[in-house]
Design a protein around this motif. Structure first.
Motif, PDB file in Angstrom:
ATOM      1  N   LEU A 104       0.811  -1.216   0.000  1.00 59.34           N
ATOM      2  CA  LEU A 104       0.000   0.000   0.000  1.00 59.34           C
ATOM      3  C   LEU A 104       0.843   1.265   0.000  1.00 59.34           C
ATOM      4  O   LEU A 104       0.406   2.304  -0.506  1.00 59.34           O
ATOM      5  CB  LEU A 104      -0.948   0.002   1.192  1.00 59.34           C
ATOM      6  N   GLU A 105       2.039   1.203   0.547  1.00 57.19           N
ATOM      7  CA  GLU A 105       2.913   2.378   0.515  1.00 57.19           C
ATOM      8  C   GLU A 105       3.298   2.708  -0.923  1.00 57.19           C
ATOM      9  O   GLU A 105       3.278   3.868  -1.336  1.00 57.19           O
ATOM     10  CB  GLU A 105       4.159   2.120   1.365  1.00 57.19           C
ATOM     11  N   TYR A 106       3.636   1.660  -1.678  1.00 58.02           N
ATOM     12  CA  TYR A 106       3.945   1.871  -3.096  1.00 58.02           C
ATOM     13  C   TYR A 106       2.702   2.321  -3.861  1.00 58.02           C
ATOM     14  O   TYR A 106       2.761   3.241  -4.689  1.00 58.02           O
ATOM     15  CB  TYR A 106       4.487   0.583  -3.721  1.00 58.02           C
ATOM     16  N   ALA A 107       1.567   1.680  -3.579  1.00 60.64           N
ATOM     17  CA  ALA A 107       0.333   2.015  -4.286  1.00 60.64           C
ATOM     18  C   ALA A 107      -0.047   3.471  -4.064  1.00 60.64           C
ATOM     19  O   ALA A 107      -0.472   4.164  -5.000  1.00 60.64           O
ATOM     20  CB  ALA A 107      -0.796   1.096  -3.826  1.00 60.64           C
ATOM     21  N   GLU A 108       0.100   3.954  -2.838  1.00 61.96           N
ATOM     22  CA  GLU A 108      -0.275   5.343  -2.567  1.00 61.96           C
ATOM     23  C   GLU A 108       0.630   6.310  -3.316  1.00 61.96           C
ATOM     24  O   GLU A 108       0.164   7.324  -3.851  1.00 61.96           O
ATOM     25  CB  GLU A 108      -0.225   5.631  -1.069  1.00 61.96           C
ATOM     26  N   LYS A 109       1.907   6.010  -3.379  1.00 57.08           N
ATOM     27  CA  LYS A 109       2.829   6.880  -4.100  1.00 57.08           C
ATOM     28  C   LYS A 109       2.525   6.868  -5.599  1.00 57.08           C
ATOM     29  O   LYS A 109       2.443   7.920  -6.241  1.00 57.08           O
ATOM     30  CB  LYS A 109       4.275   6.435  -3.857  1.00 57.08           C
ATOM     31  N   ALA A 110       2.364   5.672  -6.165  1.00 57.44           N
ATOM     32  CA  ALA A 110       2.130   5.562  -7.609  1.00 57.44           C
ATOM     33  C   ALA A 110       0.764   6.118  -8.002  1.00 57.44           C
ATOM     34  O   ALA A 110       0.647   6.869  -8.976  1.00 57.44           O
ATOM     35  CB  ALA A 110       2.252   4.094  -8.036  1.00 57.44           C
ATOM     36  N   TYR A 111      -0.268   5.757  -7.264  1.00 58.40           N
ATOM     37  CA  TYR A 111      -1.598   6.274  -7.572  1.00 58.40           C
ATOM     38  C   TYR A 111      -1.668   7.784  -7.338  1.00 58.40           C
ATOM     39  O   TYR A 111      -2.388   8.499  -8.045  1.00 58.40           O
ATOM     40  CB  TYR A 111      -2.656   5.564  -6.729  1.00 58.40           C
ATOM     41  N   ARG A 134      -7.645  -5.455  -3.358  1.00 60.54           N
ATOM     42  CA  ARG A 134      -8.784  -4.749  -2.779  1.00 60.54           C
ATOM     43  C   ARG A 134      -8.385  -3.436  -2.127  1.00 60.54           C
ATOM     44  O   ARG A 134      -8.974  -2.378  -2.407  1.00 60.54           O
ATOM     45  CB  ARG A 134      -9.469  -5.646  -1.744  1.00 60.54           C
ATOM     46  N   TYR A 135      -7.384  -3.470  -1.238  1.00 60.66           N
ATOM     47  CA  TYR A 135      -7.095  -2.277  -0.445  1.00 60.66           C
ATOM     48  C   TYR A 135      -6.428  -1.188  -1.277  1.00 60.66           C
ATOM     49  O   TYR A 135      -6.652   0.004  -1.034  1.00 60.66           O
ATOM     50  CB  TYR A 135      -6.254  -2.658   0.772  1.00 60.66           C
ATOM     51  N   ALA A 136      -5.656  -1.583  -2.267  1.00 58.81           N
ATOM     52  CA  ALA A 136      -5.090  -0.580  -3.167  1.00 58.81           C
ATOM     53  C   ALA A 136      -6.185   0.065  -4.008  1.00 58.81           C
ATOM     54  O   ALA A 136      -6.125   1.261  -4.318  1.00 58.81           O
ATOM     55  CB  ALA A 136      -4.026  -1.219  -4.059  1.00 58.81           C
ATOM     56  N   THR A 137      -7.200  -0.718  -4.377  1.00 58.78           N
ATOM     57  CA  THR A 137      -8.325  -0.161  -5.128  1.00 58.78           C
ATOM     58  C   THR A 137      -9.105   0.827  -4.270  1.00 58.78           C
ATOM     59  O   THR A 137      -9.489   1.908  -4.743  1.00 58.78           O
ATOM     60  CB  THR A 137      -9.252  -1.286  -5.611  1.00 58.78           C
ATOM     61  N   GLU A 138      -9.321   0.498  -3.012  1.00 59.28           N
ATOM     62  CA  GLU A 138      -9.991   1.429  -2.105  1.00 59.28           C
ATOM     63  C   GLU A 138      -9.170   2.708  -1.951  1.00 59.28           C
ATOM     64  O   GLU A 138      -9.725   3.822  -1.873  1.00 59.28           O
ATOM     65  CB  GLU A 138     -10.213   0.768  -0.752  1.00 59.28           C
ATOM     66  N   LEU A 139      -7.859   2.567  -1.905  1.00 62.16           N
ATOM     67  CA  LEU A 139      -6.983   3.733  -1.799  1.00 62.16           C
ATOM     68  C   LEU A 139      -7.131   4.631  -3.023  1.00 62.16           C
ATOM     69  O   LEU A 139      -7.225   5.862  -2.905  1.00 62.16           O
ATOM     70  CB  LEU A 139      -5.530   3.246  -1.655  1.00 62.16           C
ATOM     71  N   LEU A 140      -7.156   4.034  -4.214  1.00 65.89           N
ATOM     72  CA  LEU A 140      -7.329   4.818  -5.440  1.00 65.89           C
ATOM     73  C   LEU A 140      -8.674   5.545  -5.425  1.00 65.89           C
ATOM     74  O   LEU A 140      -8.760   6.713  -5.835  1.00 65.89           O
ATOM     75  CB  LEU A 140      -7.221   3.910  -6.664  1.00 65.89           C
ATOM     76  N   MET A 141      -9.716   4.885  -4.965  1.00 66.49           N
ATOM     77  CA  MET A 141     -11.033   5.525  -4.888  1.00 66.49           C
ATOM     78  C   MET A 141     -10.988   6.738  -3.965  1.00 66.49           C
ATOM     79  O   MET A 141     -11.553   7.791  -4.276  1.00 66.49           O
ATOM     80  CB  MET A 141     -12.073   4.516  -4.413  1.00 66.49           C
TER      81      MET A 141
END
Length: 245
Positions: A104-111, A134-141
Motif C-alpha cells: 500500500l505504501e507503493y500504491a499510494e505513491k504511484a496512484y 482490494r485495499y489498493a483499489t480502495e486507496l485509489l477511490m
C-alpha cells in the motif's frame, strides 16, 4: 481553483453543438448552481450576480474530456514499448508493475502521481481500472474522491492469463475479496446529482474548466481476465448489489 457548487465562469467559452460544429462565445458567462449548469449567457443575468465569479480573461474555457478506459497502474510505464505484442507487453511491463500494488505504501505513491497528473490535464471524468488488490483499489477511490474529479473506479479480477503473483487461486477467493471490497465502499461514495440533473447538465454544457459540476461520485466495477467460475461469482455479486440498492 477550488470552487463551490454554485459559481459563474467568465471567458471565451467553447462548446460543441454536434460532432462537426464548435461554437465560441467570447467574454461569455457560464452559470453553475448547486452543481447544475444553468446555461451560457452573453451577459450575466441579474439573479446570478451574487454568485462567486471566476474571470479567466482571454483564456479558452471548454468542457472537460471523458476518458472511458484508463489503467491507473500503467501510468508508471506509459508509452513504453508499444510495438510489442499484447501478451509480451503485459508480461514484461504490466504484470510486474501491478504486482507491486500489494504494497500500500507503493500504491499510494504511484496512484498519487497518477491522480496529480490527471488533475493537471483536460480530463475531468474517467473510468479507471485499478488492480486485483482490494485495499489498493480502495486507496485509489479515496484519492480520486479527494481530487475533485468525477470517476468510476473498478477492481480487477484475474484467474488466468496473468503472472503467478496476480492470478487468483480460486473463484471463491476472488468472490470473497470482491464482496469485501463492494461492502466496504458501497456507501462511501456517491453523487448528489440526480438523473434529471445529469440530463440538464448534458443539455446545458456544464463541464467547463475543472469538472466541479457535481459531487465527486466514485462508483465501483469489476473487470479483468476471468474464467467461467469467477465470472459466475461476479454475476452473483452484481445481483446481490442490485438487490441491496
Amino acid at each position: 481553483v477550488a470552487m463551490s457548487n454554485s459559481f459563474v465562469i467568465k471567458g471565451n467559452i467553447c462548446q460543441s453543438q454536434n460532432p462537426m460544429k464548435l461554437d465560441l462565445h467570447e467574454s461569455a458567462f457560464l452559470i453553475c448552481v448547486d452543481g447544475v449548469s444553468k446555461g451560457l449567457f452573453d451577459a450575466l443575468p441579474a439573479k446570478y450576480e451574487g454568485l462567486p465569479l471566476y474571470d479567466y480573461g482571454d483564456a479558452l474555457v471548454f468542457p472537460g474530456m471523458v476518458d472511458l478506459h484508463v489503467h491507473a497502474p500503467q501510468y508508471a510505464f506509459r508509452g513504453m514499448c508499444m510495438d510489442l505484442e499484447l501478451m509480451d507487453w503485459l508480461n514484461r511491463y504490466t504484470f510486474p508493475e501491478e504486482e507491486k500494488y500489494e504494497n500500500l505504501e507503493y500504491a499510494e505513491k504511484a496512484y498519487g502521481m497518477f491522480v496529480e497528473a490527471l488533475k493537471k490535464g483536460a480530463t475531468t471524468r474517467a473510468c479507471i481500472f485499478a488492480t486485483r488488490h482490494r485495499y489498493a483499489t480502495e486507496l485509489l477511490m479515496r484519492l480520486m474522491e479527494e481530487s475533485g474529479l468525477v470517476s468510476y473506479v473498478g477492481k480487477v479480477n484475474m484467474d488466468r492469463e496473468a503472472s503467478d503473483a496476480l492470478t487468483e487461486k480460486s473463484a471463491d477467493i476472488s468472490a470473497y475479496t470482491t464482496f469485501g471490497w463492494i461492502n466496504a465502499v458501497k456507501d462511501k461514495y456517491g453523487t448528489d446529482t440526480t438523473l434529471d440533473d445529469a440530463n440538464d447538465n448534458e443539455n446545458n454544457m456544464n463541464d467547463a474548466t475543472d469538472g466541479t459540476d457535481d459531487a465527486n461520485g466514485n462508483g465501483d466495477g469489476v473487470v479483468g481476465e476471468i474464467g467461467e467460475d469467477v465470472g459466475r461469482g461476479m454475476e452473483d455479486a452484481g445481483r446481490d448489489v442490485e438487490e441491496a440498492m
